[in-house]
Design an enzyme around this catalytic site. Structure first.
Site, PDB file in Angstrom:
ATOM      1  N   HIS A 104      38.931  42.659  39.982  1.00 42.60           N
ATOM      2  CA  HIS A 104      39.455  41.505  40.463  1.00 42.60           C
ATOM      3  C   HIS A 104      39.717  42.135  41.999  1.00 42.60           C
ATOM      4  O   HIS A 104      40.325  43.322  42.383  1.00 42.60           O
ATOM      5  CB  HIS A 104      41.015  40.979  40.149  1.00 42.60           C
ATOM      6  CG  HIS A 104      41.253  39.755  40.573  1.00 42.60           C
ATOM      7  ND1 HIS A 104      41.902  39.608  41.845  1.00 42.60           N
ATOM      8  CD2 HIS A 104      40.782  38.459  40.262  1.00 42.60           C
ATOM      9  CE1 HIS A 104      42.157  38.637  41.991  1.00 42.60           C
ATOM     10  NE2 HIS A 104      41.390  37.425  41.207  1.00 42.60           N
TER      11      HIS A 104
ATOM     12  N   GLU B 229      33.833  36.180  43.399  1.00 42.84           N
ATOM     13  CA  GLU B 229      34.826  35.454  44.049  1.00 42.84           C
ATOM     14  C   GLU B 229      35.121  36.110  45.385  1.00 42.84           C
ATOM     15  O   GLU B 229      35.387  37.129  45.535  1.00 42.84           O
ATOM     16  CB  GLU B 229      36.103  36.166  43.259  1.00 42.84           C
ATOM     17  CG  GLU B 229      36.277  35.441  41.805  1.00 42.84           C
ATOM     18  CD  GLU B 229      37.664  35.420  41.392  1.00 42.84           C
ATOM     19  OE1 GLU B 229      38.099  34.315  40.917  1.00 42.84           O
ATOM     20  OE2 GLU B 229      38.448  36.398  41.384  1.00 42.84           O
TER      21      GLU B 229
END
Ligand code: PGA
Length: 260
Positions: A99, A171
């Site tokens: 992430h 993302e």
């Protein structure tokens, strides 16, 4: 429509550093009650590590699956403060890896991400490998290079036989709600990036790469979820802020059912 009708849709709630164990348990209880069992939608929530074990006893895995937000690539040893994928084995089915908050706040590089992806697979946990460019990388025209590098870097220990055990989440860092001046990605921007991810997967793995689910994440909420889910090549969503509000998360799951 989704890229491959046979493929499931994945709705993942990334709770980040939110909720006490008690709050997480109450939320899960309410979510289990509010949610019908949609066979073709995998609903996954990623609580803090401390909540995973108790929640694993509470969850109905037919309805909801658990993901870790992180894990360490060595199974045991002198690594103070870490939790290994071998410890998470049997407790979670998925793990978010790479992430952007791990990459930029905790300085995880592609080598670390690559080791974590391999460790998750070794321990029968499906990695959700996050990739995406920062705002300045986009401004300088480096988006395609970043996507290719993070994808091939993160997957470099994953052989042809294991690529079907991986999920990719695109993302863009500038679209994540916690970014200083977060902007919404347009469906066209998402489509371009996802097409590049699919091409790279195909270049790396041939036909086997075609069935890898690709999710989108970045300020997803009930009013834009439908638009992102109908971008060609997108198989689901990774939701941060909006997943903390039960009614919004349920709304996103119902949207997925509607547009699928
Ligand atoms: P956001 O977070 O939905 O709050 O933008 C997504 C993520 O960081 O995974």
């Amino acid at each position: 429509m989704c890229y491959n009708k046979l493929m499931k849709t994945y709705i993942v709630g990334n709770w980040k550093l939110n909720f006490t164990v008690g709050e997480a348990s109450i939320y899960l209880h309410k979510l289990l009650k509010a949610m019908p069992n949609y066979r073709d939608i995998d609903v996954i929530v990623a609580p803090s590590t401390i909540a995973l074990q108790p929640l694993s006893l509470q969850v109905d895995r037919h309805k909801i699956k658990l993901a870790a937000q992180n894990g360490f690539y060595r199974d045991y040893g002198a690594f103070t403060g870490e939790t290994s994928f071998s410890q998470l084995r049997g407790i979670v089915d998925y793990a978010i890896i790479g992430h952007s908050e791990r990459r930029y706040i905790f300085r995880e590089d592609d080598k670390m991400v690559m080791r974590k992806v391999a460790a998750a697979i070794r321990n029968k946990i499906t990695p959700i490998l996050c990739i995406g460019e920062t705002e300045s990388e986009r401004t300088f025209g480096e988006t395609a290079d970043v996507i290719r590098d993070q994808l091939s870097g993160g997957l470099s220990e994953v052989g042809d036989d294991d690529i079907d055990k991986v999920i990719i989440a695109y993302e863009p860092v500038w679209a994540i709600s916690s970014a200083k001046s977060a902007k919404l990605a347009t469906p066209d921007e998402v489509a371009d990036a996802v097409a590049l991810i699919r091409k790279t997967l195909k270049d790396l793995y041939g036909k086997a790469g075609e069935n890898v689910p690709v999710l989108f994440g970045g300020s997803v909420n009930p009013s834009n979820a439908g638009a992102y889910l109908t971008v060609p090549g997108v198989n689901g969503l990774l939701v941060g802020g909006s997943s903390l509000i039960l009614s919004e998360f349920v709304d996103i799951i119902e949207t997925a059912k509607r547009v699928r």
